[in-house]
Each structure stands twice: as structure tokens, then as C-alpha cells.
Design a protein around this motif. Structure first.
Motif, PDB file in Angstrom:
ATOM      1  N   ARG A   1       0.832  -1.204   0.000  1.00  0.00           N
ATOM      2  CA  ARG A   1       0.000   0.000   0.000  1.00  0.00           C
ATOM      3  C   ARG A   1       0.867   1.254   0.000  1.00  0.00           C
ATOM      4  N   TRP A   2       1.828   1.321   0.919  1.00  0.00           N
ATOM      5  CA  TRP A   2       2.794   2.415   0.949  1.00  0.00           C
ATOM      6  C   TRP A   2       3.961   2.053   1.849  1.00  0.00           C
ATOM      7  N   THR A   3       5.024   2.819   1.733  1.00  0.00           N
ATOM      8  CA  THR A   3       6.187   2.686   2.613  1.00  0.00           C
ATOM      9  C   THR A   3       6.575   4.059   3.119  1.00  0.00           C
ATOM     10  N   PHE A   4       6.781   4.172   4.420  1.00  0.00           N
ATOM     11  CA  PHE A   4       7.327   5.390   5.027  1.00  0.00           C
ATOM     12  C   PHE A   4       8.758   5.093   5.441  1.00  0.00           C
ATOM     13  N   ASP A   5       9.688   5.925   4.999  1.00  0.00           N
ATOM     14  CA  ASP A   5      11.106   5.696   5.265  1.00  0.00           C
ATOM     15  C   ASP A   5      11.713   6.994   5.795  1.00  0.00           C
ATOM     16  N   SER A   6      12.324   6.928   6.968  1.00  0.00           N
ATOM     17  CA  SER A   6      12.952   8.134   7.515  1.00  0.00           C
ATOM     18  C   SER A   6      14.111   8.617   6.654  1.00  0.00           C
ATOM     19  N   ASN A   7      14.609   7.761   5.762  1.00  0.00           N
ATOM     20  CA  ASN A   7      15.666   8.180   4.839  1.00  0.00           C
ATOM     21  C   ASN A   7      15.131   8.970   3.648  1.00  0.00           C
ATOM     22  N   ALA A   8      13.812   8.937   3.445  1.00  0.00           N
ATOM     23  CA  ALA A   8      13.239   9.647   2.307  1.00  0.00           C
ATOM     24  C   ALA A   8      13.275  11.150   2.555  1.00  0.00           C
ATOM     25  N   SER A   9      13.254  11.904   1.475  1.00  0.00           N
ATOM     26  CA  SER A   9      13.329  13.362   1.553  1.00  0.00           C
ATOM     27  C   SER A   9      12.234  13.928   2.442  1.00  0.00           C
TER      28      SER A   9
ATOM     29  N   GLY B   1       0.528   7.203   4.787  1.00  0.00           N
ATOM     30  CA  GLY B   1       1.974   7.044   4.812  1.00  0.00           C
ATOM     31  C   GLY B   1       2.740   8.345   4.844  1.00  0.00           C
ATOM     32  N   GLY B   2       2.052   9.453   5.049  1.00  0.00           N
ATOM     33  CA  GLY B   2       2.708  10.757   5.139  1.00  0.00           C
ATOM     34  C   GLY B   2       3.009  11.140   6.577  1.00  0.00           C
ATOM     35  N   ARG B   3       3.769  12.208   6.747  1.00  0.00           N
ATOM     36  CA  ARG B   3       4.104  12.705   8.080  1.00  0.00           C
ATOM     37  C   ARG B   3       2.866  13.328   8.728  1.00  0.00           C
ATOM     38  N   LEU B   4       2.684  13.069  10.031  1.00  0.00           N
ATOM     39  CA  LEU B   4       1.590  13.707  10.763  1.00  0.00           C
ATOM     40  C   LEU B   4       2.131  14.642  11.828  1.00  0.00           C
ATOM     41  N   TRP B   5       2.894  14.101  12.797  1.00  0.00           N
ATOM     42  CA  TRP B   5       3.567  14.957  13.776  1.00  0.00           C
ATOM     43  C   TRP B   5       4.769  14.233  14.360  1.00  0.00           C
TER      44      TRP B   5
END
Length: 731
Positions: free
Chosen positions: A450-458, A495-499
Motif C-alpha cells: 500500500r505504501w512505505t514510510f522511510d525516515s531516509n526519504a526526503s 503514509g505521510g508525516r503527521l507529527w
């Protein structure tokens, strides 16, 4: 011989037939239920003296199928010796190829391909004259479609389990406490009649329990919904003659019963158990050494073992390696089981995933090379339904924070309603430095990213190092879809940033309506870093800090190791919060003010007695908090706690009976899971917490790493308001 890219290569041997998977997938419909129409491409890819390789492609031009077999006949004495992406069996000239589980679903317009090796007579090798898919000859004519029945789903409702009453009879003094579920699909004011044997003994309108004083301990009960004509009887009660129910289990040598999960594995409406057998020589990630394998069992409450999965030598034993999820991900009324797998994992039907002979362990016992998989297993049989590459891959080991294999293998897992209606699987890796969360859907027999959240992503860099040894899930922004609260940060349903509070890693956290005096949910967390607030509460929607304690460290140089938040004291409104270690003292109210003495434990919780204030659960006991000291409510006998100094149960939560919580511990001889249930009658009526989706997914992720107790989406405690009726639908 044809070579396949992993993870397609699944190998087992049955007699003289070598096949790649020996079980068909479970699905929403049987093969015969669809209007089948197909085309088949058959080709001889290579041919040599005495043998050849065949490739077969099935194109589905009819309705979707979930589970297939393809039949044909050879006319020149050809004999199949090996197959891949299918099971191949042969009786004389007749051949049948069955799906390999993970490729059972073929959508309309879709295709699947399998191959085989076979012998031939060296003179002629004609192609089969015809093929039949699920009994229908492949002519390419789709015919008339079969109507699809779609259940009526209330607006914004979430999928839930179609449960039975969970009826239990717990010995209480000289009588039996009969307790059952008020289902989320029923009105709150539903009344019930209680039958002992065939005799009606009570009508209950104010609760979902009844104390049958003077009844024999072996009495059997049923209940029926009342109001006008009586409804159908429930299943007979489970008897807790000594206050507990023993579920027999069978320990493999060198292992002990560890964490457990629940789900309706076979679709009969009764919850079943999934148990992790931890190796006696299990290791923390920081410790070197080879471990024995990990086993996972599917078990019914009568002790029937449905299956056993052997995770194999390439999955290390320890608290941070295997996090399993039990949930009905595809909505077919039966729970699946998901976990990380590797070369040599053996499913519940004996099928090996990947390379059965591979051994990727290094000299220190770590597994830092070789493929990593994610597998969805059938809850009824333990068969591997879908296997994909684990996301994220380990890549460069040192990029996760060390080079010897500690931080690279810190895994978390959960379940979340990311679309607001159906559950998705959450699998994660890393939290000390890089943190990656992957969301998966299991639909039509396949795991789909569905999605991937990666702290290495921009743009995500500040999320590195914020994770806990667990995660929590809930609809924190009230949009109907779940978010992932990952330590000191939150990731939105898409999969986006919230807080992101930015205060880093910790060992415990709690999400719920902890302050009913303010809108929305709150989140309480502890910090491991001594220079960060030891304990704090934030607004779960925005991450705004509502209160915090000071910094400080214990003798280990770190902040508090434990923290809890729940309404354990009726003397202050809402939940109280407290932490243990690093100079943290006192019971704090919803504004962070100390209002009472420090509780004797900071571990798990249980709603146990008659009132809605929660009790303290630690080791093998349950205590009620008091201003002058605790009152012991239960000292469990013949059992032990799990996970070393964490001292947690195998599972605790609303599993059976009314809304109050059961606790499951393994017996000291590892021969049973002992389920304790409250003997106390109550007049508080709440729908089963299993039909509160936030609480239900919390039961699923409870086993993750450092286990944490579940919390519902609404407040339960002193002076609570009437909870909302669950907005759920069942199959």
C-alpha cells in the motif's frame, strides 16, 4: 531445469512427485463458485534426450477465481517429474496442476504461469489437445457472469469479526458467574434470558452477566437475546470451574510458551489462539549466539492444534525478531496469520519457503545475509497463501546503527484500518536510527504493498530515532482512518508525516481517550534518553505537548524503563499516568499533577472487578490501586509470566465473556495456556471491546517486542459517559 527468482521457489517432496507447493489457497469463493472461462498457452521451452521443460500460461477471461486446478492429458507417455508455481500430479496420462497458494487468485483478465520438467520417449512430444480450468474446458468463451453478492455496509463502518457470545461460566463462591458478549451490531439495551440446561433462570437487562448462586460447578448454560420473541440460543458455556480454563498445548523440545494472539481461524465464530514457542536459548539482538528455531501454533480453545509453522534456522529466536499478526485481512470470515519468514520456513502443511538447505547464520549466530520474506498464512491450515520480499530489506547492516547485527533486526508489526473500512498489515524495521514502516493489503489471495514510510526519504529525516520497542494504532485525527503512532512520532493513514515530538526512543506508550474532559485522544510516553522528559502526554491529533515531567537518569544512565496510563484511581477524573525508574515518582492526573502515591507496578492493566476503574496486572497477579496500598484480587497459581523482567502474560484483553478482560499465562510445565476470567458480577454494560476496532487491533499488536496493554478508542473509568455503539459490520 528452470530457475525462479525468490520468493517464488517453494520446495517440498511428496513421494515421487517433486512440487513447489502442495496446498491450494483459501479464499472468498471456491473454484466452483465462479463462472470459469479461460485460454491456455502451452509451450515446450527446452528439450533434451529423455526430458523437456514445459511452460503453461492460464489467461482468465471469465469471472475472478480464487483457487484453481488445470487438467490435461498427455498422449505420448510423457511423465512430469518436477513443477514450479504449481503442484503437479499424474495418474496414467491424466495430469492435474493445482495453484501454489500465493498464485491462487486470478482476476478477470489476469493470468498466471507455471512450469514443469517431464520425461518423454525421444520420438514424439505432442502438446495436449485441450485443457480444463476448475472443470471448465478452456475455450475462451466467458459465458454468463455469476452475480456477486456484496454485503450491506453502514456508512464509515469498519469490518469486524462475526463472533459468538463468548459465553463462559466462572466459579464464584458458591455459584457461577455467567458472562457473555454484547455484540457491536446489537442495540445497547438488548436484554437476555439465561438458561441453565433447559431451565430458564434469569432475564438480564442491566448487564451481560448473571451470578447463578447455589448452582453446581458443572452446570451448562446458554443465553438468548430477549425482547419480544426470544432469539436463538448461544453456544454452550465454557466452564471455568476453578476460575480458569486450561487450553492444552504441546511443547516442542527446548522451547517454552511465549506470546499469543487471538483470531477466528476457522470461521466458526469462536476465537482461537495463535501461540509463539520461544526457544530456551533465545537471544536479545545485542547478544551473540546461535538459537534454536521458533514455532508458531494455531490452537482451538479445546486444545486442538490446527497447525504448526516452523520458522526455520534463518529466523533467529528472540523478542525483537518475530512479531506476528492475527487478523481477518481479506474479510472472508477467517483470520490469517502474518509474519516475517526466510529460506527454510516450513508452513503448516509441510511446504518449505525458499531454499530448504540454505543456512545464512554467521559465526556469531546472526542472520545478516540471504533473502527475507513476508508471508501470509491461512488460519485454518497454516498454509502459506502469499509470500513477498520483506520491505525494507536489510541492505547495508551498518546503516541501521551498528555493524554486528543488533539494530538492523529490530522489527515491529501491527494492524490498521488505513482506508477506514478494511484492515491492513503493518510491518516495520528500525527505530534507534533509520525507521521504515510498510503497509500491506491482503486481497484476492495476494499481499499488495500500500505504501512505505522511510525516515531516509526526503523530508522525513527528523523521524529517524523516534521509534519505541512497540507501536500503537488508532484514528488520532478523527478522519475515520487509522494512523500509526511510532514512538515519539505519528504517520498518517496515507503514509505521510503527521507529527513528531522529537524526544526519541522509549520503552512504553499508551494511546486512548485518557482525558475525557478534552476532545479527542491523548498519548502518553516515556523517554529513554536521560536528557529528555521522562514522562509526557501529547494531543494525539497534533502532537502538542500537554504536560511533561523533568529529565533524569537511573543507575543505568537512562530515563525510566516503564510507564503506564489508565484510570486506576477514582479520586481524580480521567486516566492517571506514572513511570518507574530514573527518579519518576507519584501518580499524575490528566494535567500532570501528582495526586497519589506511586503504584506498586508499572506494567500491564486489566478491567477485573465490578467497577470500570482499571486494575494493575504484573507478573502473575492482579492488584487494585488504593491510596494506602494495593488490594490483591488475583494470585494465579501454577503459571508463570513471560519475557524475563518484562513479566508480561501471553495475552490479556477482552477475549471471552463480557467487556472485562481475561489474562492468559502459560502453566509452569508448558502443557497448557491458562485463561483466567473475573468472578465478579458487574452492572456496567459495554459492548464487547473486540468490536471497538482500536482495541481489537491493539490485541493484534500486543505481542510486538515489548508488549503493551490494549486501550479502546473511548474512555472507560470512574464517572464514564455511555460509550458510543461500535460502527462495525460483519461478514
Amino acid at each position: 531445469m528452470k530457475r525462479l527468482s525468490r520468493p517464488a521457489l517453494l520446495l517440498t517432496t511428496l513421494g515421487s512427485t517433486v512440487c513447489l507447493v502442495a496446498v491450494a489457497a483459501a479464499g472468498l469463493q471456491s473454484p466452483a463458485a465462479a463462472a470459469v472461462a479461460c485460454e491456455v498457452d502451452y509451450a515446450v521451452a527446452t528439450q533434451w534426450s529423455g526430458g523437456f521443460t514445459g511452460n503453461v500460461t492460464i489467461r482468465n477471461v471469465g469471472e475472478p477465481v480464487n483457487g484453481w486446478h488445470l487438467d490435461w492429458s498427455f498422449t505420448a507417455g510423457q511423465r512430469i517429474t518436477q513443477a514450479w508455481n504449481a503442484t503437479a500430479t499424474q495418474n496414467g496420462s491424466a495430469v492435474r496442476a493445482e495453484d501454489a497458494g500465493y498464485n491462487a487468485a486470478i482476476p478477470q483478465g489476469g493470468s498466471t504461469t507455471f512450469g514443469f520438467n517431464a520425461s518423454w520417449n525421444g520420438s514424439e512430444n505432442p502438446a495436449p489437445a485441450s485443457f480444463a480450468l476448475n472443470g471448465a474446458t478452456c475455450t475462451g468463451d466467458p459465458g454468463e457472469p455469476t452475480p456477486t453478492v456484496t454485503p450491506t455496509v453502514p456508512a464509515d463502518a469498519k469490518q469486524a469479526e462475526d463472533l459468538d457470545r463468548g459465553l463462559i461460566s466462572v466459579r464464584s463462591g458458591g455459584g457461577n458467574l455467567v458472562s457473555w458478549r454484547l455484540l457491536g451490531t446489537e442495540p445497547r439495551d438488548t436484554s437476555f434470558t439465561v438458561y441453565r440446561g433447559g431451565t430458564r433462570v434469569a432475564t438480564v437487562t442491566d448487564s451481560t452477566n448473571y451470578l447463578d448462586s447455589g448452582a453446581a460447578s458443572d452446570a451448562s448454560y446458554t443465553v438468548r437475546p430477549a425482547g419480544g420473541a426470544e432469539g436463538p440460543p448461544s453456544e454452550p458455556s465454557l466452564r471455568f470451574a476453578n476460575g480458569y480454563l486450561d487450553v492444552p498445548i504441546s511443547p516442542p523440545g527446548g522451547h517454552h510458551a511465549n506470546d499469543a494472539g487471538v483470531g477466528d481461524l476457522d470461521g466458526d465464530g469462536r476465537l482461537d489462539l495463535v501461540l509463539k514457542w520461544e526457544a530456551d536459548n533465545a537471544k536479545d539482538n545485542s547478544q551473540s549466539g546461535t538459537t534454536d528455531v521458533v514455532y508458531i501454533d494455531g490452537i482451538k480453545l479445546d486444545g486442538t492444534r490446527l497447525w504448526r509453522v516452523n520458522l526455520g534456522r534463518n529466523i533467529r529466536a528472540g523478542a525483537h525478531y518475530t512479531q506476528f499478526q492475527v487478523y481477518d485481512y481479506d474479510g472472508d470470515g477467517r483470520a490469517e496469520v502474518a509474519m516475517k519468514t526466510a529460506d527454510g520456513t516450513v508452513d503448516g502443511r509441510g511446504t518449505v519457503i525458499g531454499d530448504a538447505s540454505a543456512d545464512h547464520r554467521n559465526s556469531s549466530g546472526y542472520v545478516l545475509s540471504g533473502p527475507e520474506y513476508l508471508t501470509m498464512f491461512d488460519g485454518r491450515t497454516g498454509a502459506a497463501l502469499s509470500t513477498v520480499n520483506y520491505d525494507p530489506p536489510r541492505g547495508n547492516v551498518s546503516s541501521w546503527g551498528d555493524s554486528y547485527g543488533n539494530r538492523v533486526d529490530r522489527f515491529l508489526a501491527g494492524t490498521a484500518y488505513l482506508d477506514g473500512q478494511r484492515p491492513s498489515l503493518i510491518m516495520a524495521r528500525g527505530y534507534y536510527t533509520r525507521a521504515v514502516i510498510a503497509a500491506w493489503d491482503f486481497r484476492d489471495g495476494r499481499l499488495v504493498k500500500r505504501w512505505t514510510f522511510d525516515s531516509n526519504a526526503s523530508g522525513n529525516g527528523s523521524y529517524a530515532g523516534q521509534g519505541n520497542h512497540s507501536l500503537t494504532v488508532g484514528d488520532v485525527d478523527a478522519d475515520g482512518r487509522d494512523e500509526i503512532v511510532y514512538g515519539a512520532a505519528a504517520v498518517d493513514d496515507d503514509g505521510g508525516r503527521l507529527w513528531n515530538v522529537g524526544w526519541g526512543h522509549g520503552d512504553a506508550a499508551h494511546l486512548g481517550d485518557l482525558d475525557p474532559g478534552r476532545a479527542g485522544q491523548e498519548y502518553v510516553k516515556i523517554s529513554e534518553s536521560a536528557d529528555r522528559p521522562g514522562l509526557y502526554m501529547v494531543d494525539a491529533r497534533t502532537g502538542q505537548v500537554l504536560w511533561r515531567t523533568g529529565t533524569g537518569s537511573g543507575s543505568d544512565g537512562e530515563g525510566p524503563g516503564r510507564g503506564v496510563s489508565a484510570d486506576v484511581y477514582a479520586g481524580s477524573p480521567g486516566a492517571e499516568s506514572w513511570a518507574a525508574g530514573a527518579g519518576q515518582n507519584g501518580l499524575r492526573d490528566t494535567s500532570g499533577t501528582v495526586v497519589g502515591r506511586q503504584p506498586s507496578s508499572a506494567n500491564f492493566l486489566a478491567w477485573w472487578d465490578a467497577d470500570p476503574v482499571r486494575e494493575l496486572l504484573d507478573q502473575t497477579r492482579i492488584d487494585k490501586y488504593g491510596t494506602g496500598g494495593e488490594t490483591r484480587l488475583l494470585t494465579a497459581s501454577g503459571v508463570r509470566s513471560n519475557n524475563g523482567t518484562k513479566a508480561t502474560p501471553s495475552l490479556s484483553g477482552d477475549i471471552l465473556g463480557d467487556w472485562r478482560e481475561e489474562v492468559i499465562w502459560p502453566t509452569t510445565d508448558n502443557r497448557a495456556l491458562r485463561v483466567y476470567a473475573t468472578p465478579h458480577a458487574t452492572t456496567t454494560r459495554i459492548h464487547t471491546l473486540l468490536h471497538d476496532p482500536q482495541y481489537r487491533v491493539a490485541l493484534a499488536w500486543q505481542n510486538t517486542a515489548y508488549n503493551q496493554p490494549p486501550h479502546p478508542s473511548f474512555f472507560i473509568g470512574d464517572a464514564m459517559s455511555t460509550p458510543p455503539r461500535p460502527n462495525v459490520y460483519v461478514r
